[in-house]
Design a protein around this motif. Structure first.
Motif, PDB file in Angstrom:
ATOM      1  N   ASP A 148      61.140  40.186  30.758  1.00 38.48           N
ATOM      2  CA  ASP A 148      61.961  41.194  31.426  1.00 38.48           C
ATOM      3  C   ASP A 148      61.042  42.311  31.911  1.00 38.48           C
ATOM      4  OD1 ASP A 148      63.970  42.769  32.370  1.00 38.48           O
ATOM      5  OD2 ASP A 148      64.773  43.333  30.413  1.00 38.48           O
ATOM      6  N   ALA A 149      60.795  42.334  33.198  1.00 36.84           N
ATOM      7  CA  ALA A 149      59.883  43.329  33.779  1.00 36.84           C
ATOM      8  C   ALA A 149      60.399  43.749  35.141  1.00 36.84           C
ATOM      9  CB  ALA A 149      58.474  42.762  33.896  1.00 36.84           C
ATOM     10  N   SER A 150      60.077  44.959  35.525  1.00 37.79           N
ATOM     11  CA  SER A 150      60.488  45.455  36.839  1.00 37.79           C
ATOM     12  C   SER A 150      59.500  44.997  37.899  1.00 37.79           C
ATOM     13  CB  SER A 150      60.538  46.985  36.823  1.00 37.79           C
ATOM     14  OG  SER A 150      59.225  47.516  36.677  1.00 37.79           O
ATOM     15  N   ILE A 151      59.917  45.133  39.154  1.00 40.17           N
ATOM     16  CA  ILE A 151      59.018  44.816  40.265  1.00 40.17           C
ATOM     17  C   ILE A 151      57.753  45.651  40.157  1.00 40.17           C
ATOM     18  CG2 ILE A 151      58.732  44.993  42.766  1.00 40.17           C
ATOM     19  CD1 ILE A 151      61.704  44.364  43.050  1.00 40.17           C
ATOM     20  N   GLU A 152      57.917  46.909  39.840  1.00 41.22           N
ATOM     21  CA  GLU A 152      56.759  47.806  39.767  1.00 41.22           C
ATOM     22  C   GLU A 152      55.820  47.423  38.632  1.00 41.22           C
ATOM     23  OE1 GLU A 152      59.928  48.763  40.129  1.00 41.22           O
ATOM     24  OE2 GLU A 152      59.737  49.359  42.241  1.00 41.22           O
ATOM     25  N   GLU A 153      56.371  47.006  37.501  1.00 41.77           N
ATOM     26  CA  GLU A 153      55.523  46.625  36.374  1.00 41.77           C
ATOM     27  C   GLU A 153      54.681  45.398  36.698  1.00 41.77           C
ATOM     28  OE1 GLU A 153      57.895  48.201  32.418  1.00 41.77           O
ATOM     29  OE2 GLU A 153      58.590  46.368  33.401  1.00 41.77           O
ATOM     30  N   VAL A 154      55.276  44.427  37.370  1.00 46.36           N
ATOM     31  CA  VAL A 154      54.516  43.231  37.731  1.00 46.36           C
ATOM     32  C   VAL A 154      53.499  43.547  38.822  1.00 46.36           C
ATOM     33  CG1 VAL A 154      54.652  40.881  38.660  1.00 46.36           C
ATOM     34  CG2 VAL A 154      56.388  41.691  37.055  1.00 46.36           C
ATOM     35  N   SER A 155      53.924  44.262  39.847  1.00 47.70           N
ATOM     36  CA  SER A 155      53.006  44.558  40.953  1.00 47.70           C
ATOM     37  C   SER A 155      51.844  45.433  40.490  1.00 47.70           C
ATOM     38  CB  SER A 155      53.749  45.224  42.116  1.00 47.70           C
ATOM     39  OG  SER A 155      54.304  46.471  41.736  1.00 47.70           O
ATOM     40  N   GLN A 156      52.073  46.292  39.505  1.00 47.70           N
ATOM     41  CA  GLN A 156      50.991  47.118  38.973  1.00 47.70           C
ATOM     42  C   GLN A 156      49.932  46.247  38.300  1.00 47.70           C
ATOM     43  OE1 GLN A 156      51.995  49.745  35.726  1.00 47.70           O
ATOM     44  NE2 GLN A 156      50.281  51.116  36.138  1.00 47.70           N
ATOM     45  N   VAL A 157      50.369  45.221  37.567  1.00 53.04           N
ATOM     46  CA  VAL A 157      49.417  44.316  36.935  1.00 53.04           C
ATOM     47  C   VAL A 157      48.618  43.562  37.992  1.00 53.04           C
ATOM     48  CG1 VAL A 157      49.173  42.271  35.482  1.00 53.04           C
ATOM     49  CG2 VAL A 157      50.802  44.062  34.850  1.00 53.04           C
ATOM     50  N   LEU A 158      49.293  43.032  38.996  1.00 51.35           N
ATOM     51  CA  LEU A 158      48.607  42.287  40.046  1.00 51.35           C
ATOM     52  C   LEU A 158      47.616  43.181  40.783  1.00 51.35           C
ATOM     53  CD1 LEU A 158      51.592  40.232  41.539  1.00 51.35           C
ATOM     54  CD2 LEU A 158      49.927  39.533  39.826  1.00 51.35           C
ATOM     55  N   ASP A 159      48.032  44.389  41.086  1.00 48.73           N
ATOM     56  CA  ASP A 159      47.149  45.313  41.806  1.00 48.73           C
ATOM     57  C   ASP A 159      45.922  45.656  40.977  1.00 48.73           C
ATOM     58  OD1 ASP A 159      46.736  46.922  44.213  1.00 48.73           O
ATOM     59  OD2 ASP A 159      47.017  48.650  42.902  1.00 48.73           O
ATOM     60  N   ALA A 160      46.117  45.837  39.662  1.00 43.65           N
ATOM     61  CA  ALA A 160      44.992  46.188  38.792  1.00 43.65           C
ATOM     62  C   ALA A 160      43.979  45.052  38.693  1.00 43.65           C
ATOM     63  CB  ALA A 160      45.506  46.551  37.401  1.00 43.65           C
ATOM     64  N   LEU A 161      44.424  43.813  38.876  1.00 39.56           N
ATOM     65  CA  LEU A 161      43.543  42.644  38.743  1.00 39.56           C
ATOM     66  C   LEU A 161      43.181  42.048  40.096  1.00 39.56           C
ATOM     67  CD1 LEU A 161      45.330  40.833  35.749  1.00 39.56           C
ATOM     68  CD2 LEU A 161      43.655  42.693  35.685  1.00 39.56           C
ATOM     69  N   TRP A 162      43.425  42.759  41.173  1.00 35.72           N
ATOM     70  CA  TRP A 162      43.358  42.213  42.528  1.00 35.72           C
ATOM     71  C   TRP A 162      42.000  41.598  42.869  1.00 35.72           C
ATOM     72  CZ3 TRP A 162      47.351  41.029  45.344  1.00 35.72           C
ATOM     73  CH2 TRP A 162      47.198  40.745  46.706  1.00 35.72           C
ATOM     74  N   GLY A 163      40.930  42.323  42.585  1.00 39.77           N
ATOM     75  CA  GLY A 163      39.594  41.801  42.821  1.00 39.77           C
ATOM     76  C   GLY A 163      39.331  41.492  44.282  1.00 39.77           C
ATOM     77  N   GLY A 164      38.367  40.582  44.510  1.00 41.01           N
ATOM     78  CA  GLY A 164      38.000  40.174  45.858  1.00 41.01           C
ATOM     79  C   GLY A 164      38.325  38.712  46.082  1.00 41.01           C
ATOM     80  N   PRO A 165      37.585  38.044  46.969  1.00 45.33           N
ATOM     81  CA  PRO A 165      37.881  36.633  47.266  1.00 45.33           C
ATOM     82  C   PRO A 165      37.626  35.691  46.099  1.00 45.33           C
ATOM     83  CG  PRO A 165      35.869  37.361  48.377  1.00 45.33           C
ATOM     84  CD  PRO A 165      36.513  38.583  47.828  1.00 45.33           C
ATOM     85  N   GLU A 166      36.976  36.193  45.051  1.00 49.14           N
ATOM     86  CA  GLU A 166      36.753  35.356  43.864  1.00 49.14           C
ATOM     87  C   GLU A 166      38.008  35.231  43.001  1.00 49.14           C
ATOM     88  OE1 GLU A 166      37.042  39.253  42.276  1.00 49.14           O
ATOM     89  OE2 GLU A 166      35.910  38.544  44.018  1.00 49.14           O
TER      90      GLU A 166
END
Length: 275
Positions: A163-181
């Motif tokens: 159970d997570a909000s859109i913002e909670e999930v997108s924050q995790v993805l953004d924090a781990l975004w990295g580059g083409p690797e």
């Protein structure tokens, strides 16, 4: 490609659904995935930053999943880290959950976890460590043999999503975004247990919501992985990605009856090239 490290990890999450969702024999599993890949569409665009792939038994959803993973083949040597998110089917949890394992095992070998990135994810308040959420979970496991086949070598960041909000999930993805690797994989089936025509109508609407990056339009009954999908759509908008549908079918199109079907979609998210 079988993935393992010279130094064996101390803690391994063993496969939970080998022999049920996919073959337990390595040669049979490898051959099946290669057959799916050879029979599906080849990569037609730039290497995706993210994909969405289904997680049912390979008999039903394997061909659709393969169409998503085929898009990664041109970047198979470039992609070194996979952040994998799937819904928690068996354990109720708030937010997202990592694992304390150092590797996940499949019949094709060990997939080492990226422990540094896992620790970085754990620094966010919505991410906890919960091995129970991973012990029986198939939504993440069934993606691993595909990744082991199409990529040369990679580490894994597994995240079970509750159970997570859109913002909670997108924050995790953004924090781990990295580059083409770094590549993101969202594991999700689409509509569940409608007749074939109803499922196709619902899944086409979901595909349109994904293609137009509209998180709120992915409704409650449209995808079991709707929470991580919504988070991906949000962060895709922020990073200027475009989404396209690679494949959209149901269990009635592959191997099941047509009176009650499950929908499957393969989607790719790509950076928009600059002129």
């Amino acid at each position: 490609m079988i993935h393992s490290r010279a130094i064996q990890p101390a803690k391994v999450r063993p496969p939970a659904v080998a022999g049920r969702f996919y073959p337990a024999a390595p040669a049979e599993l490898r051959n099946l995935i290669n057959t799916f890949l050879s029979e599906g569409p080849t990569a037609t665009g730039p290497a995706p930053k993210a994909i969405i792939a289904p997680h049912a038994g390979y008999l039903y959803s394997g061909p659709i999943a393969a169409s998503a993973y085929a898009q990664l083949i041109p970047a198979r040597s470039q992609i070194q880290k996979v952040v994998l998110l799937g819904p928690s089917h068996y354990v109720s949890l708030d937010g997202l959950a990592t694992s304390s394992a150092e590797a996940f095992a499949t019949p094709l070998g060990l997939v080492p976890l990226d422990l540094e990135t896992v620790r970085r994810a754990r620094s966010l308040p919505q991410v906890t460590e919960m091995d129970e959420a991973h012990a029986r979970e198939h939504s993440l496991e069934v993606q691993l043999p595909f990744l082991q086949t199409v990529l040369v070598d990679f580490t894994l960041v597994p995240l079970a999503v509750g159970d997570a909000s859109i913002e909670e999930v997108s924050q995790v993805l953004d924090a781990l975004w990295g580059g083409p690797e770094t590549c993101f994989v969202i594991s999700s089936d689409l509509s569940h247990y409608h007749d074939l025509q109803t499922a196709r109508r619902l899944d086409q609407a979901t595909a349109k919501a994904i293609e137009t990056l509209k998180p709120a339009a992915v409704g409650e009954e449209r995808a079991c992985g709707r929470i991580p999908i919504r988070g991906l759509l949000q962060v895709a908008r922020q990073h200027g990605l475009r989404a396209r549908t690679i494949d959209l079918r149901t269990s009635g199109d592959t191997a099941g009856p047509r009176d009650q079907v499950v929908g499957y979609g393969a989607f790719a998210f790509e950076e928009v090239p600059t002129r």
